[in-house]
Motif scaffolding. Structure first.
Motif, PDB file in Angstrom:
ATOM      1  N   TYR A  99      11.670  35.900  10.165  1.00  0.00           N
ATOM      2  CA  TYR A  99      11.402  36.805  10.972  1.00  0.00           C
ATOM      3  C   TYR A  99       9.520  36.973  10.588  1.00  0.00           C
ATOM      4  O   TYR A  99       9.960  37.108   8.919  1.00  0.00           O
ATOM      5  CB  TYR A  99      12.711  37.803  11.136  1.00  0.00           C
ATOM      6  N   ASP A 100       9.100  37.252  10.917  1.00  0.00           N
ATOM      7  CA  ASP A 100       7.417  38.073  10.127  1.00  0.00           C
ATOM      8  C   ASP A 100       7.149  39.589  11.550  1.00  0.00           C
ATOM      9  O   ASP A 100       6.882  39.052  11.975  1.00  0.00           O
ATOM     10  CB  ASP A 100       6.265  36.873  10.557  1.00  0.00           C
ATOM     11  N   ILE A 101       6.755  39.732  10.887  1.00  0.00           N
ATOM     12  CA  ILE A 101       6.356  40.872  11.245  1.00  0.00           C
ATOM     13  C   ILE A 101       4.749  41.946  11.144  1.00  0.00           C
ATOM     14  O   ILE A 101       4.237  41.960   9.647  1.00  0.00           O
ATOM     15  CB  ILE A 101       7.418  42.388  10.983  1.00  0.00           C
ATOM     16  N   ARG A 102       4.191  41.865  11.466  1.00  0.00           N
ATOM     17  CA  ARG A 102       2.782  42.638  11.355  1.00  0.00           C
ATOM     18  C   ARG A 102       2.627  43.895  12.373  1.00  0.00           C
ATOM     19  O   ARG A 102       2.349  44.096  13.697  1.00  0.00           O
ATOM     20  CB  ARG A 102       1.680  41.748  11.731  1.00  0.00           C
ATOM     21  N   ALA A 103       1.924  44.542  11.698  1.00  0.00           N
ATOM     22  CA  ALA A 103       1.033  46.252  11.666  1.00  0.00           C
ATOM     23  C   ALA A 103       0.205  45.985  11.996  1.00  0.00           C
ATOM     24  O   ALA A 103      -0.288  45.536  10.121  1.00  0.00           O
ATOM     25  CB  ALA A 103       2.484  47.239  11.905  1.00  0.00           C
ATOM     26  N   HIS A 104      -0.891  47.138  11.952  1.00  0.00           N
ATOM     27  CA  HIS A 104      -2.288  46.952  11.936  1.00  0.00           C
ATOM     28  C   HIS A 104      -2.913  48.072  12.929  1.00  0.00           C
ATOM     29  O   HIS A 104      -2.332  48.686  14.035  1.00  0.00           O
ATOM     30  CB  HIS A 104      -3.104  45.694  12.572  1.00  0.00           C
ATOM     31  N   VAL A 105      -4.072  48.949  12.244  1.00  0.00           N
ATOM     32  CA  VAL A 105      -4.848  49.557  13.135  1.00  0.00           C
ATOM     33  C   VAL A 105      -5.855  49.088  12.877  1.00  0.00           C
ATOM     34  O   VAL A 105      -6.615  49.220  11.294  1.00  0.00           O
ATOM     35  CB  VAL A 105      -4.850  51.332  12.329  1.00  0.00           C
ATOM     36  N   LEU A 106      -7.248  49.040  13.802  1.00  0.00           N
ATOM     37  CA  LEU A 106      -8.451  48.453  13.861  1.00  0.00           C
ATOM     38  C   LEU A 106      -9.289  49.643  14.465  1.00  0.00           C
ATOM     39  O   LEU A 106      -9.249  50.696  15.158  1.00  0.00           O
ATOM     40  CB  LEU A 106      -8.323  47.012  14.179  1.00  0.00           C
ATOM     41  N   LEU A 143       6.175  41.484  16.231  1.00  0.00           N
ATOM     42  CA  LEU A 143       7.220  40.305  15.499  1.00  0.00           C
ATOM     43  C   LEU A 143       7.483  38.914  15.985  1.00  0.00           C
ATOM     44  O   LEU A 143       7.751  38.868  17.330  1.00  0.00           O
ATOM     45  CB  LEU A 143       8.598  41.167  15.828  1.00  0.00           C
ATOM     46  N   ILE A 144       7.151  38.156  15.125  1.00  0.00           N
ATOM     47  CA  ILE A 144       7.204  36.859  15.297  1.00  0.00           C
ATOM     48  C   ILE A 144       9.031  36.149  14.878  1.00  0.00           C
ATOM     49  O   ILE A 144       9.224  35.969  13.792  1.00  0.00           O
ATOM     50  CB  ILE A 144       6.697  35.820  15.086  1.00  0.00           C
TER      51      ILE A 144
END
Length: 819
Positions: free
Chosen positions: A759-766, A735-736
């Motif tokens: 507000y920026d939000i990022r969710a990921h899966v590698l 979260l930025i």
């Protein structure tokens, strides 16, 4: 430099100066700096873990790439797993210590923690994971840096408040832009400000404060350097990435990128990169009923080759090209809605640049010789529909002003420097040559006389052209204009050169004190040829053609002096004095289009402006390198400002060196890793940038103490990132938050910019265990759909106003594959 001196890095930012009082009003901040520097640090047993690097870096990054690690906590992207990250120092789990990065801000590889001066470093892979593809996305992470938004390749960053305008003018930009060490900024006529994407970048360095000693005339306020990933000789590898994006009240712009690295035996490699990205369209034209106009299409290709010819000799070649285009300007004509309806037609524009660079290094015993040769070309085209700035409707017919600018550039740098060893001295000497040939053509058609009643007597209503000059509604009697005629047809050519000798020497005293003395002696020349024709030229000069040849020669010296004292391996305090300058220039408007009456003296040339910078700072780490804290206090003195002025008639403009200004501030940053996988960082800037004396203009008097435009008093950036580690997959979330304070758009404060939070939000899966290691990321930028204004054209002499909004809420899904 010992291994224990290679310290952590983080997103940097700053809280710049305090408004009240004199030069150093922030006594409490100075005491905080001293306290942080003297504070006892937790003991750290730091033995560097070694890894074999397959990368053959470019010459000036020779030692940097192998040691680089994340600046920000990383959401891994394709090609990077949790196990492949550069290892942290021993003494705890890898993710529970602040990580290390090496930068080349002083043209030699050095730990960010040991670099004197405020340098920010943003890792390219991290920015990719955050979905930060353009300067609007990532410069908000660096308080103290402001991006004044405009159209394609015309957004203008300023650093520490050094700016007199928030839009393109006829003076060089105050902030330099570099790809590696290749200058991308224009020394005189600003053609474009390339916005290089983040895909396959090693890092972005932001150098705050004047960089005149090492980088010359194109870095008055600071510099932004894009450091590319280098060809790898050890393996065949590639990466693919694509995004689906949806913008609130806008279109769905595509994004696709690819990288391929091909080794050529054990001593050479090629690396190719291709990126296609659209910046979203979200402005509606209420006059035509067309929705979602103003989108920007960008295409970039990069090819690099590296060859270790034999042991001491290494060659690195780079070719970079980028094309940008925009069907219409992306402005709104008011502050409330994403729309405009005051244009009689579109204002399309395009820009492009091509750069070739060859770097050769040869290692002697204890020294390295570097040669960097670059050739570049730039071109920009703009058709401005100007009926709104003319203040006339023309019965709905467009009034199109066409502007075409281009340049051909050549640079050559030779540099001989010491190679790091156990000695107590480091040194560097170098020579620099820059040549830039620039062209400028502009055509202003004469409005049809039967559609526009011409004024009698002449009225004083200026027509600001796109950042270069201002002309009036025709000073002719009604009926004097003929269909197909031109008010002005201007052709301008210039040839500018910069020659310089530079160098520095750093000595280590008593094992704790390092003193560096450096300087740059330079000479600049500018020759110009200006030919103007048209009805307006005839009316004001009595000639059918006006020809002007002007020359400007200058010379000067830019010193840089610093002292750094290390209390221990985890605490440093430094003091720095440096100076920068910006190329002078000649007027683009012919003398007949601006008078010198009313006490406003107009010269055919204007000289360089200069900036002195004084700063002190500290770098410290605590609790086994789990907590980092930095502080920088600075004061800048700006002299002979290059300001675009309107003459006493209110009709025409020219550039003049006027008075002085100052900027002062405090910059702070902190980062904490309390346990494995969790990172918290916060950085802020408080800046007071103001004029030192009254400025007399035809629009009124600008009193002393007036705020310089485009820089908020207060900025802040916060980040929370959590990335647990598992055997077969690596999830992550971040979260930025960014706060941009308010600022005026010009010296008169005609309109207000900023004053918003995003507000920026990022969710990921590698998925590490699957073929091609897919990395899926879901992101939302501008989560609250804030309608912030990041740029504006509004002047007391014009009724037309253009507002540039930040990008509305954007939802994106990105898939990256690597092999």
């Amino acid at each position: 430099m010992s291994d224990q001196q290679r310290h952590a890095c983080r997103v940097s930012a700053g809280i710049g100066g305090v408004e009240s009082g004199g030069r150093w009003t922030t006594v409490a901040a100075a005491l905080a700096i001293a306290a942080a520097a003297w504070a006892p640090q937790a003991a750290v047993a730091a033995s560097e873990a070694s890894t074999a690097s397959a990368t053959m870096p470019a010459a000036d990054d020779a030692d940097a790439t192998a040691e680089s690690a994340e600046v920000l906590p990383t959401i891994p992207v394709a090609g990077e797993s949790a196990d492949e990250k550069a290892p942290a120092k021993s003494g705890g789990p890898a993710a529970t210590q602040l990580e290390t990065i090496v930068v080349t801000a002083d043209k030699r590889p050095r730990s960010l923690r040991d670099t004197v001066g405020d340098v920010d470093a943003l890792r390219g892979k991290t920015l990719e994971g955050f979905g930060a593809h353009s300067s609007e996305d990532y410069l908000k992470l660096v308080p103290g840096v402001s991006l004044n938004k405009e159209n394609a390749d015309r957004s203008d960053p300023s650093i520490r408040g050094i700016a007199t305008e928030t839009r393109f003018q006829s003076t060089a930009r105050v902030t330099g832009v570099y790809v590696d060490d290749i200058p991308m900024s224009d020394p005189f006529i600003p053609i474009s400000q390339p916005d290089v994407g983040t895909f396959d970048l090693e890092r972005i360095e932001v150098l705050k404060g004047p960089q005149g000693t090492l980088f010359g005339s194109t870095a008055l306020a600071g510099a932004i350097r894009y450091i590319t990933e280098k060809p790898a000789t050890g393996e065949f590898e590639g990466k693919l990435a694509g995004s689906f994006t949806r913008v609130s009240e806008g279109d769905s712009p595509p994004y696709a990128a690819a990288m391929l690295n091909v080794p050529l035996g054990d001593t050479a490699a090629l690396r190719g990169v291709a990126v296609y990205r659209d910046e979203p369209a979200y402005i509606d034209d209420t006059r035509t009923g067309q929705d979602d106009i103003g989108g920007i299409r960008k295409r970039q290709e990069r090819v690099q080759g590296a060859w270790q010819v034999f042991d001491p000799l290494r060659l690195t070649a780079t070719y970079l090209r980028q094309r940008s285009s925009q069907d219409d300007s992306a402005y709104a004509d008011q502050r409330e809605r994403l729309e405009h309806g005051n244009a009689n037609g579109p204002s399309p524009m395009s820009s492009e640049f091509d750069v070739g660079n060859l770097v050769a290094t040869y290692d002697f015993h204890g020294a390295r010789l570097l040669s960097s040769t670059s050739r570049s070309s730039k071109y920009a085209s703009l058709i401005l529909e100007a009926s709104r700035t003319l203040g006339v409707d023309q019965a709905g017919l467009p009034v199109n002003i066409t502007t075409d600018t281009g340049s051909d550039g050549f640079t050559q740098e030779l540099r001989l420097s010491s190679v790091e060893d156990d000695g107590r001295w480091e040194w560097m000497i170098g020579a620099w040559y820059l040549r830039s040939e620039q062209q400028y053509d502009q055509h202003l058609p004469a409005p049809a006389s039967e559609l526009i009643p011409l004024p009698t007597p002449p009225q004083q209503s200026p027509l600001p052209l796109p950042g270069f000059l201002s002309i009036p509604v025709p000073l002719l009697q009604p009926g004097a204009l003929m269909e197909g005629a031109e008010l002005v047809a201007a052709h301008f050519q210039s040839r500018g050169t910069e020659k310089a000798l530079f160098g520095d020497v750093a000595g280590q005293f008593w094992d704790d004190l390092e003193v560096t003395l450096g300087g740059r002696y330079y000479r600049t020349e500018l020759h110009s040829h200006n030919v103007s024709r048209g009805l307006l030229i005839t009316a004001t000069s009595g000639m059918t053609e006006q020809v002007n040849d002007d020359n400007l020669k200058e010379q000067g010296f830019n010193p840089r002096v610093s002292a750094a004292f290390r209390f221990n391996d985890d605490a440093m305090v430094y003091a720095l004095v440096s100076k920068g300058f910006r190329f002078g220039g000649v007027q683009l408007a012919p003398p007949s289009l601006a008078d010198s009456s009313g006490g406003v003296e107009r010269s055919n040339t204007f000289k360089s402006d200069t900036l002195w910078n004084y700063e002190i700072g500290t770098r410290s780490e605590w609790f086994g390198r789990r907590l980092g804290f930095d502080a920088t206090l600075f004061y800048g003195k700006w002299k002979d400002l290059q300001i675009t002025r309107v003459d006493s008639t209110g009709l025409f403009s020219f550039v003049q060196n006027i008075g002085g200004a100052h900027t002062q501030g405090l910059e702070l940053r902190a980062e904490l890793t309390p346990f494995t996988g969790l990172v918290l960082s916060s950085s802020a800037a408080f800046i007071s940038a103001r004029t030192d004396e009254a400025l007399e203009t035809t629009s009124g008097t600008v009193p002393p103490g007036t705020r310089l435009p485009g820089t908020p008093k207060f900025q802040i950036a916060n980040l929370i990132s959590y990335e647990p580690r598992f055997q077969d997959f690596s999830p992550g979330i971040a979260l930025i938050h960014s706060h941009i304070g308010t600022s005026p758009n010009n010296l008169f404060g005609t309109e207000q910019l900023g004053g918003y939070d995003t507000y920026d939000i990022r969710a990921h899966v590698l998925l590490n265990s699957l073929p091609l290691r897919p990395d899926l990321t879901l992101g939302v930028s501008n989560l609250t759909d804030e309608r912030g204004i990041a740029g504006a054209f509004a002047d007391p002499a014009s009724s037309a106003k253009d507002f540039y909004f930040i990008t509305p809420r954007t939802v994106s899904v990105t898939l990256a594959l690597s092999f």
